[in-house]
Design a protein around this motif. Structure first.
Motif, short mmCIF file in Angstrom:
data_model
loop_
_atom_site.label_atom_id
_atom_site.label_comp_id
_atom_site.label_asym_id
_atom_site.label_seq_id
_atom_site.Cartn_x
_atom_site.Cartn_y
_atom_site.Cartn_z
N LYS A 161 24.89 21.18 12.55
CA LYS A 161 23.84 22.05 12.01
C LYS A 161 23.76 21.99 10.47
N ILE A 162 23.91 20.78 9.93
CA ILE A 162 23.68 20.53 8.51
C ILE A 162 22.18 20.29 8.34
N ASP A 163 21.54 21.00 7.42
CA ASP A 163 20.08 20.93 7.39
C ASP A 163 19.48 20.16 6.21
N ARG A 164 20.32 19.54 5.35
CA ARG A 164 19.78 18.74 4.24
C ARG A 164 20.50 17.39 4.18
N PHE A 165 19.70 16.33 4.12
CA PHE A 165 20.25 14.97 4.16
C PHE A 165 19.46 14.10 3.19
N VAL A 166 20.15 13.56 2.17
CA VAL A 166 19.51 12.70 1.17
C VAL A 166 20.06 11.29 1.32
#
Length: 473
Positions: A161-166
């Protein structure tokens, strides 16, 4: 009939010889003028200096962050930037561990799903910098790491449930062997990729864009011509060629433009993009070019770098057609595709990044070079071209015994050893923020104290101007 044929053949040979002679005269004339013009321009310019710049990142500051490939060129600068804004950093890499305050090292292979799943636990955002070398020809490795490794990371983010990915992509995903001026993100997919590295970066970028959702918001950043301290391919190759006397020639007229982007600006772009990965943001599911927003004449810039480092700039402009002929005959190591890269325009627009998340470069190219070139001081050449050399270039660089270093052990004459390199820090002692504690290891090996928790990772860049040599074991 035979006489006619021989006459025609002789005329053709005569014309070819005349063309070669005229080309040689033209190249000689242009080389004299080109060399003097570049030296005159360099002498009339002023030296630029810069320091690390700060910026307020309201959401990112203090967050828990995972950086893949954190020991690499870009990854290490991302880690340093995160530490400066108070983040808790988890550095994921295949390489050696690090002992920096605020950083937890995790040795992990992106191809191992179980390792990746565990590594991604309890972080707020992922910066995915890890990649094999852009010059790798191992297609399986490139596919397994760049594509399948990225897939494993995305799966792990969703499960945790990690919601930011760069994702760090590459401008190479849009490269074609034609003039490309101010290219933007709407450009069509290349008909053929320059190499398999670019192809797998494109496939990974597509995957990242498709996985964008309300629960996992993704974006891709495409650095353009990135340079900076610790870059291990292009700048070292350029300086090694200059040292070997192989930088006399330029391909073509020298009118082609290119982008050079300082790594600090790329880090800034990554952080701004991460800040904007909020629900319904324009940044979600989008790719962005990041540049210095100031395309440069490629060969003039190469000349300026070489003269700053004490080498003659390229002075012989060889027509592209002649270079191509030499390449086809095996007379040069430059491949046809490399010749095109060196003679064509390739610049990119960062207007979309400006519009969607307020990007603007923090550093000019000149400022970036002033922070970069000291880290290559051991590759310097013999000339000054009328500019006073920076202190790190004026000093004699040689090998010292530990006994020699030990003689310089006072406040006024202070030398230290850090990771086998010798530094004369006499001029810095009174400016040291920690006072005379800098003298704790004076005359000896200060590596342990130098990399202590009291110092930010960037201290390694700032001490380079005091480098005078290395230890002779």
């Amino acid at each position: 009939m035979e006489m006619t044929f021989n006459s025609i053949l002789m005329e053709i040979v005569f014309v070819l010889v005349a063309v070669v002679l005229l080309a040689a005269v033209a190249i000689k004339w242009s080389s004299d003028n080109l060399l003097q013009a570049r030296i005159n321009k360099f002498q009339s310019s002023s030296s630029t200096s810069a320091s690390v710049k700060s910026f307020e990142y309201k959401w990112l500051a203090g967050k828990r962050v995972l950086v893949t490939g954190g020991n690499g060129f870009l990854g290490s600068h991302v880690v340093e930037g995160l530490i400066r804004i108070g983040c808790t950093v988890r550095l994921l890499d295949l390489g050696k561990s690090t002992d920096v305050k605020g950083v937890t090292f995790v040795q992990c292979d992106l191809r191992d799903k179980d390792q990746v799943l565990k590594a991604v636990e309890k972080v707020d955002v992922v910066f995915h910098c890890a990649t094999p070398s852009p010059f790798s020809t191992n297609k399986k490795l490139l596919m397994d790491v760049n594509v399948e490794g990225t897939r494993n990371l995305l799966d792990a983010c969703e499960q945790n449930k990690i919601d930011r990915f760069v994702f760090i992509s590459s401008s190479g995903v849009a490269y074609e062997p034609v003039d490309q001026v101010n290219l933007d993100e709407n450009a069509s997919t290349p008909t053929a990729f320059r190499d398999y590295y670019c192809h797998t970066k494109f496939l990974a970028e597509e995957l990242v864009m498709k996985r964008n959702s309300q629960g996992l918001r993704t974006t891709a950043i495409r650095p353009c011509g990135m340079f900076g301290p610790r870059e291990v391919y292009y700048m070292p190759e350029l300086l090694a060629a200059a040292k070997a006397g192989s930088m006399k020639y330029q391909v073509g007229s020298g009118s082609n433009m290119t982008d050079m982007t300082y790594v600090g600006n790329v880090v800034h772009g990554l952080f701004l993009a991460a800040e904007q990965l909020i629900p319904a943001s324009k940044t979600c599911g989008q790719a962005y070019f990041i540049t210095n927003d100031s395309p440069l004449l490629l060969w003039d810039t190469v000349g300026d770098i070489l003269m700053t480092m004490g080498y003659n700039p390229p002075s012989i402009a060889v027509p592209v057609a002649l270079c191509s002929l030499a390449s086809s005959l095996g007379l040069t190591s430059l491949s046809p595709s490399k010749l095109l890269q060196l003679s064509q325009n390739h610049s990119y627009s960062c207007a979309k990044a400006k519009r969607d998340f307020g990007y603007a470069p923090l550093y000019s190219v000149a400022e970036g070079l002033s922070l970069t070139l000291p880290s290559y001081s051991s590759s310097r050449g013999p000339h000054t071209f009328g500019h006073a050399k920076p202190a790190y270039l004026e000093r004699e660089y040689r090998k010292y015994t530990r006994a020699e270093v030990a003689k310089h052990c006072t406040e006024q004459d202070a030398w230290i050893i850090v990771k086998g390199k010798v530094f004369d820090i006499s001029e810095y002692v009174e400016d040291h923020p920690g006072g005379l504690s800098i003298l704790n290891d004076v005359g000896g090996d200060a590596t342990v104290g130098f990399y202590g928790p009291q110092h930010p990772p960037t201290v390694a860049e700032h001490i380079l101007e005091y480098l005078i040599g290395e230890v002779e074991d």
